[in-house]
Design a protein around this motif. Structure first.
Motif, PDB file in Angstrom:
ATOM      1  N   UNK A  42     -33.463  31.796 -28.256  1.00 32.50           N
ATOM      2  CA  UNK A  42     -33.505  30.332 -28.320  1.00 32.50           C
ATOM      3  C   UNK A  42     -34.127  29.751 -27.050  1.00 32.50           C
ATOM      4  N   UNK A  43     -33.858  30.364 -25.898  1.00 31.52           N
ATOM      5  CA  UNK A  43     -34.440  29.874 -24.641  1.00 31.52           C
ATOM      6  C   UNK A  43     -35.967  29.991 -24.654  1.00 31.52           C
ATOM      7  N   UNK A  44     -36.478  31.114 -25.178  1.00 30.90           N
ATOM      8  CA  UNK A  44     -37.933  31.279 -25.243  1.00 30.90           C
ATOM      9  C   UNK A  44     -38.540  30.235 -26.172  1.00 30.90           C
ATOM     10  N   UNK A  45     -37.934  30.059 -27.361  1.00 29.71           N
ATOM     11  CA  UNK A  45     -38.448  29.080 -28.313  1.00 29.71           C
ATOM     12  C   UNK A  45     -38.378  27.670 -27.722  1.00 29.71           C
ATOM     13  N   UNK A  46     -37.259  27.374 -27.048  1.00 31.98           N
ATOM     14  CA  UNK A  46     -37.119  26.046 -26.428  1.00 31.98           C
ATOM     15  C   UNK A  46     -38.189  25.827 -25.349  1.00 31.98           C
ATOM     16  N   UNK A  47     -38.429  26.870 -24.536  1.00 32.94           N
ATOM     17  CA  UNK A  47     -39.470  26.747 -23.509  1.00 32.94           C
ATOM     18  C   UNK A  47     -40.836  26.485 -24.115  1.00 32.94           C
TER      19      UNK A  47
END
Length: 829
Positions: A42-47
């Motif tokens: 989720x952090x990668x997608x959010x970034x």
């Protein structure tokens, strides 16, 4: 930036809380492990969504790799924990694990491709050396043992070997991403990716070793390694610097690798000898062939790296020579164009003859915006239209401010623009920066020299202006004085002129011109205008020569410059010289030169207007006697008086002149008939026959007049000659009359020249009777009573006014003969 920090803080807080619960509550371990892994995804997608990099697809592949990795872990944990089943090998979890490595490889290769678009062979060789050095222990201590483990099928054996090899592949790609040195410094996102990948590789190797020895257990501290991997990769995507990982970044070219990389390369090349030494000391040399193969590969890579360094050294020497030549050329530069030429020659040598490029130097006024952000690559389209037009056809421009690297930020003396391909500009980046700094020093020196020269010139001209006799004024647009040189006091009588309108200082008769001339210079844009004015002051007024110059476009002046020169004395001298050249110094009458000039003009005007031009040549009959008896000073006073009396007698259109001695001339213009000249001659004779008061005595003289007209003359000299001949004829006729009078006993004065007959009469009352008688006889005479010269003789003068022909002379002789018979003419005493 603030939202990214909050997201990273939230990511760290979530993973920390989940890790604590995971380590303390074993029953919740599978679910929390999935939460930790999915948090990284989720952090990668959010970034990706928040920062929106230019190329997003590499990050999507990295997110996919994380997802497959956590999917494999979740499947493994759920199957063992909740279904109490033994996880077979191979299983769907292994398929998810193995799918992770291609996704990671594709994502990392995409970052490498977009971040380092140019071919960087040294960085590639460094990455291969480090990868080979780290891959050898993985092969020796992990892969090689797996090849000899008994009881494994070939599928199990291949999958077991694929795990460490996948880690080595990811490490190699990450090393390729990390090895080049960017010009803008290290990237925080790359560091986080390195931390996560190194942690993954280390714990995967540890996991493999524990698996070989049947010592692996879940829920231990070793799980923190994979948690750090998930968290680090998620934070790398959340950090704003992740945008730069898919943007092209220029890199430095160096002969030697940076110190840290050199240490890593040294360690990597010593791995193979170290393993071989270890096995030799332990007398368990089992991997000699593998070590030899890796050593050969490392040897070849090092040789290639050294060859690249030699080539780079040659290029550096060439650039150093080019910079030396440029420095020598710049030292001797004293003008902007010389600096441009030196920089252009240096860039030509740096780029080489086969590389298309262009060089442009921008001065300070055009370099402020470009030089404020340091050296950087730009597209020509981002520059000003005029600059972009000069660099058209080239893909990239390197902007190099002409400042020293260690100098504080301030005014930029200029900017060096070099347009070429991005690769060529990246390779010569450092050399062009040095060239720009040298050029900046020269530009500052040139500017400083110009400033020194300007100040010296200002001081020089200030001294000249302060000591100049001419008055220098600077006018505003409303003609008020903004500056007045110290010499203004000599012309205006005061130096308090600031703010005073210039027309107010001029004589009232010239004020309109004083206002019109500056306005005309401003309107027509003329560089200078010229005029003469009179300036009034307390002591009187002075005449000045005026020159107006338009310097409104000059930054140092910004106004109209009016230069005034006092020409009063000059005008007086000019007039005096003109007076002496064209006028008689004694009487002030025109001289022969001016008379001839006026005769020529009168002749031309007479021909044009069909009028008659006449000239009277006048000779004074008694002048010699006055000089002899009364002195030359009295004679001079007599000549002055004759000149004044002639001037008052004539019309304004006539000209009286003195030809020299006792000879005068009168130019008569606009006559209709010759009779007008004869009448004027009679009037002149009568006027000059009146007594003159000289030295308290009254003196009477007579005059002879010769008359000539333009009818028989073609030019001034001929007309003057004819008048002279007429005067000579008049004097000759008078002599014949005087000879007859002498025979009658009549007294005459200076019988060789006189045209005046003096008849001594006994009775003064007979004067009217004599005049009436002569008129009856047809002789036109003028009788004047005056004392005779010398003083002891008294009588009356018969002034003959018409002796133009022999008939006139004969008639006068006959009249005088009869007059002597009728009136007793005799001398008295």
């Amino acid at each position: 930036m603030l939202s990214a920090r909050r997201l990273m803080a939230a990511q760290i807080a979530l993973v920390t809380a989940a890790t604590i619960v995971y380590m303390t509550v074993p029953a919740a371990a599978p679910a929390l492990w999935a939460v930790i892994g999915l948090a990284g995804v989720v952090a990668v997608v959010t970034g990706i969504r928040v920062h929106r990099p230019a190329h997003q697809w590499p990050w999507w592949f990295l997110a996919g790799g994380l997802l497959t990795f956590i999917a494999g872990d979740t499947y493994y944990n759920v199957l063992e924990e909740y279904f109490d089943a033994s996880n077979p090998f191979p299983s769907p979890a292994d398929a998810c694990y193995l799918a992770t490595y291609p996704l990671f490889a594709i994502g990392l290769s995409g970052l490498v491709r977009h971040r380092w678009p140019d071919r960087d062979l040294p960085s590639l060789l460094d990455a291969l050396i480090i990868t080979a050095g780290l891959a050898l222990p993985v092969w020796v201590y992990l892969v090689q043992p797996l090849t000899v483990v008994h009881g494994l099928t070939w599928q199990q054996r291949a999958i077991s070997i694929a795990y460490p090899l996948g880690d080595v592949l990811v490490l190699a790609l990450l090393a390729r991403l990390l090895i080049p040195s960017p010009l803008d410094g290290p990237n925080r996102a790359v560091r986080l990716l390195v931390v996560g990948t190194v942690t993954l590789l280390g714990f995967d190797i540890a996991y493999g070793i524990l698996q070989l020895n049947n010592l692996w257990q879940t829920g231990t501290l070793l799980d923190l390694g994979w948690i750090a991997f998930y968290t680090a990769w998620g934070l790398a995507a959340l950090h704003p610097s992740m945008v730069a990982l898919t943007a092209s970044v220029p890199q430095r070219e160096s002969l030697l690798p940076p110190p840290r990389r050199l240490v890593m390369l040294t360690v990597a090349t010593l791995v193979a000898p170290g393993i071989l030494l270890y096995e030799g000391l332990s007398k368990q040399t089992r991997d000699a062939a593998v070590i030899a193969a890796f050593s050969g590969v490392l040897f070849l890579l090092v040789i290639l790296r050294l060859a690249g360094m030699v080539v780079a050294h040659r290029h550096a020497v060439t650039r150093e020579l080019a910079l030396r030549g440029a420095a020598a050329s710049l030292v001797s530069a004293f003008r902007q164009d010389e600096v441009d030429q030196s920089c252009g020659t240096a860039v030509d040598r740096l780029m080489g003859p086969d590389v298309p490029h262009r060089t442009l130097l921008l001065p300070t006024e055009r370099a402020a915006d470009l030089g404020a952000h340091g050296t950087r690559l730009m597209s020509p389209a981002a520059l000003e239209p005029g600059v972009a037009a000069a660099l058209v056809g080239l893909p990239c421009v390197l902007v190099c401010p002409m400042t020293q690297p260690d100098r504080p930020a301030g005014a930029v003396p200029g900017v060096l623009l070099v347009a070429a391909s991005e690769r060529q500009l990246t390779e010569t980046w450092g050399s062009l920066e040095i060239l720009a700094s040298h050029a900046g020093l020269v530009m500052e020196r040139v500017a400083l020299r110009q400033e020194v020269v300007r100040r010296e010139n200002e001081a020089y001209f200030r001294t000249l202006v302060r000591n100049a006799s001419d008055v220098i004024l600077i006018l505003e647009d409303d003609d008020t004085i903004r500056y007045a040189s110290p010499s203004a006091r000599s012309v205006f009588g005061t130096d308090d002129l600031i703010g005073v309108p210039l027309p107010d200082l001029v004589d009232p008769g010239d004020r309109e011109r004083a206002a019109r001339e500056p306005a005309a210079v401003r309107e027509r844009g003329a560089r200078a205008g010229h005029d003469h004015w009179w300036v009034r002051r307390r002591e009187g007024r002075v005449e000045v020569e005026v020159r107006c110059s338009d310097f409104r476009d000059e930054r140092t002046v910004s106004g109209l410059v009016v230069t005034l020169r006092d020409v009063t004395e000059q005008r007086r001298l000019e007039q005096e010289l003109t007076q002496r050249t064209f006028h008689d110094s004694l009487t002030g009458l025109p001289n022969r030169t001016l008379l001839l000039e006026r005769i020529e003009r009168a002749l031309l005007r007479g021909r044009r207007e069909s009028s008659l031009t006449c000239l009277l040549f006048i000779g004074l009959d008694d002048f010699k006697l006055v000089n002899d008896t009364m002195g030359h000073r009295a004679g001079d006073h007599l000549l002055i008086a004759v000149g004044n009396r002639l001037s008052r007698t004539l019309r304004r259109t006539d000209t009286a002149a003195r030809l020299g001695g006792d000879e005068f001339a009168v130019l008569m213009e606009g006559a209709k008939q010759p009779l007008a000249a004869e009448l004027l001659a009679a009037q002149v004779i009568q006027t000059l026959g009146r007594p003159f008061d000289l030295a308290d005595e009254s003196v009477t003289i007579t005059a002879s007049v010769g008359v000539a007209t333009a009818r028989d003359s073609t030019d001034a000299e001929e007309l003057l000659g004819h008048a002279d001949l007429a005067l000579y004829a008049a004097k000759a006729a008078t002599v014949r009359v005087l000879d007859h009078l002498v025979s009658l006993g009549v007294s005459t004065l200076n019988t060789d020249r006189l045209t005046i007959v003096e008849v001594p009469l006994v009775n003064p009352a007979d004067l009217d009777a004599v005049a009436a008688y002569l008129w009856e006889e047809g002789v036109y005479v003028t009788l004047a009573a005056c004392p005779l010269v010398p003083r002891d003789r008294v009588g009356f003068r018969i002034q003959v006014t018409a002796l133009n022909s022999d008939d006139d002379i004969d008639r006068l002789n006959s009249a005088l003969t009869r007059l002597s018979e009728r009136f007793p003419l005799r001398l008295k005493g």
